[in-house]
Design a protein around this motif. Structure first.
Motif, mmCIF file in Angstrom:
data_model
loop_
_atom_site.group_PDB
_atom_site.id
_atom_site.type_symbol
_atom_site.label_atom_id
_atom_site.label_comp_id
_atom_site.label_asym_id
_atom_site.label_seq_id
_atom_site.Cartn_x
_atom_site.Cartn_y
_atom_site.Cartn_z
ATOM 1 N N TYR A 263 43.514 24.091 50.439
ATOM 2 C CA TYR A 263 44.795 23.981 49.708
ATOM 3 C C TYR A 263 45.499 22.718 50.188
ATOM 4 N N PRO A 264 45.946 21.857 49.285
ATOM 5 C CA PRO A 264 46.372 20.508 49.696
ATOM 6 C C PRO A 264 47.671 20.443 50.494
ATOM 7 N N THR A 288 49.634 16.195 38.871
ATOM 8 C CA THR A 288 48.261 15.710 38.756
ATOM 9 C C THR A 288 47.337 16.929 38.670
ATOM 10 N N PRO A 289 46.056 16.734 38.352
ATOM 11 C CA PRO A 289 45.131 17.882 38.361
ATOM 12 C C PRO A 289 45.094 18.607 39.706
ATOM 13 N N ALA A 290 45.258 17.896 40.817
ATOM 14 C CA ALA A 290 45.262 18.533 42.138
ATOM 15 C C ALA A 290 46.453 19.478 42.282
ATOM 16 N N TRP A 291 47.602 19.053 41.760
ATOM 17 C CA TRP A 291 48.790 19.918 41.779
ATOM 18 C C TRP A 291 48.542 21.159 40.920
ATOM 19 N N GLN A 292 47.933 20.971 39.769
ATOM 20 C CA GLN A 292 47.659 22.100 38.883
ATOM 21 C C GLN A 292 46.695 23.088 39.522
#
Length: 322
Positions: A263-264, A288-292
């Motif tokens: 998890y970022p 961004t896709p990472a946030w999504q």
């Protein structure tokens, strides 16, 4: 020496019992008042749920009367209640009630343990591990005892709110100041929602909808306390209830279990440089896709902490006394 059901009609009576001095504490509000209401909605066809406060025992007559009032009930004791009864009173409860559970939320094992409890309830996976270790080493156990997970719920008052659609990262901390570690250099990036006490926290829920990241970094706990008490990941669950992401340290109890090690917004430590880098990373990844993908993890957390999921756990606990 009756252990028969004493409730409404044929319903089994279940009593959440807390110390009188804890009437306005967050743990009591969530794990007694709110939990009993959730239980009544989902399991009320078979059980009669209520909340009671317990005063210190002044004498033997008061002890006997307190036990008599609970005769036939399944009793769920919040932190420190077992100490109010003492060994003699807990033995009497063991004889007179349908069964005893102890909920260790926000409490050390030493603060709340009794050998007369049939079920020792942890509010987190980390908490259950501590209880399993203690129970395995204890020679003072009466009858069959077990550890059971009863996942902590998000505040149900959040159900009426929805996070606003925002064009940029907005980070917030909601909670007691003593539970917050926020370096001065990071303070301008995190808003603080202030409220009077735990009973009035709902007053700031509408403002909470204006944020899409919940900050949850605690002061460093003493190692002795961390070995004996694991707090549930409630702030993460509240963030999930609104659809927000969460930032916390990797060693926060249950954080990796629910979010995954990749998890970022899990911080490797609580150093100032790490926190500042984490906040900057969140700004860069926003929308961004990472946030999504992170938001999808939080949606899964919401499922795992839903009322239906938690009531499955509660039903399994109560069925032990059928």
């Amino acid at each position: 020496m009756s252990k028969s059901s004493t409730g409404t009609g044929s319903k089994q009576r279940v009593v959440f019992l807390h110390r009188r001095g804890h009437v306005s504490s967050g743990a009591k509000i969530m794990r007694c008042d709110q939990l009993s209401q959730i239980c009544a909605r989902h399991l009320g066809n078979a059980y009669d749920f209520s909340v009671q406060s317990q005063s210190p025992m002044r004498d033997g007559d008061m002890l006997r009367q307190s036990v008599q009032d609970l005769q036939g009930a399944i009793v769920i004791l919040l932190k420190g209640v077992a100490k109010l009864f003492g060994s003699e009173g807990m033995e009497m409860l063991h004889e007179k009630t349908r069964g005893i559970c102890i909920d260790y939320v926000d409490a050390t094992v030493a603060e709340s343990f009794s050998p007369f409890a049939a079920v020792h309830i942890g509010a987190s996976h980390a908490g259950c591990a501590i209880l399993e270790d203690h129970l395995g080493k204890s020679s003072r156990v009466v009858g069959q005892s077990e550890v059971a997970l009863l996942t902590h719920h998000a505040d149900p008052r959040l159900d009426r709110y929805e996070m606003q659609k925002l064009h940029s990262l907005r980070t917030v901390y909601m909670g007691h100041p003593q539970n917050l570690f926020l370096p001065e250099a990071a303070a301008r990036h995190v808003s603080l929602l202030n409220y009077f006490d735990d009973s009035s926290i709902g007053d700031v829920f509408s403002a909470l909808c204006c944020f899409n990241m919940h900050y949850c970094v605690r002061p460093r706990q003493q190692s002795a306390l961390a070995r004996n008490m694991a707090k549930p990941f409630t702030k993460g669950f509240n963030a999930a209830a609104l659809g927000a992401n969460v930032m916390t340290t990797r060693d926060t109890a249950d954080a990796e279990y629910y979010l995954g090690p990749d998890y970022p917004f899990l911080l490797d430590d609580a150093e100032e440089s790490t926190i500042l880098a984490g906040l900057e990373k969140a700004r860069e990844l926003y929308d961004t896709p990472a946030w999504q993908e992170a938001s999808e993890r939080m949606a899964h957390v919401r499922e795992l902490t839903s009322e239906a999921h938690i009531m499955g756990e509660m039903k399994a606990i109560l069925s032990r006394f059928a």
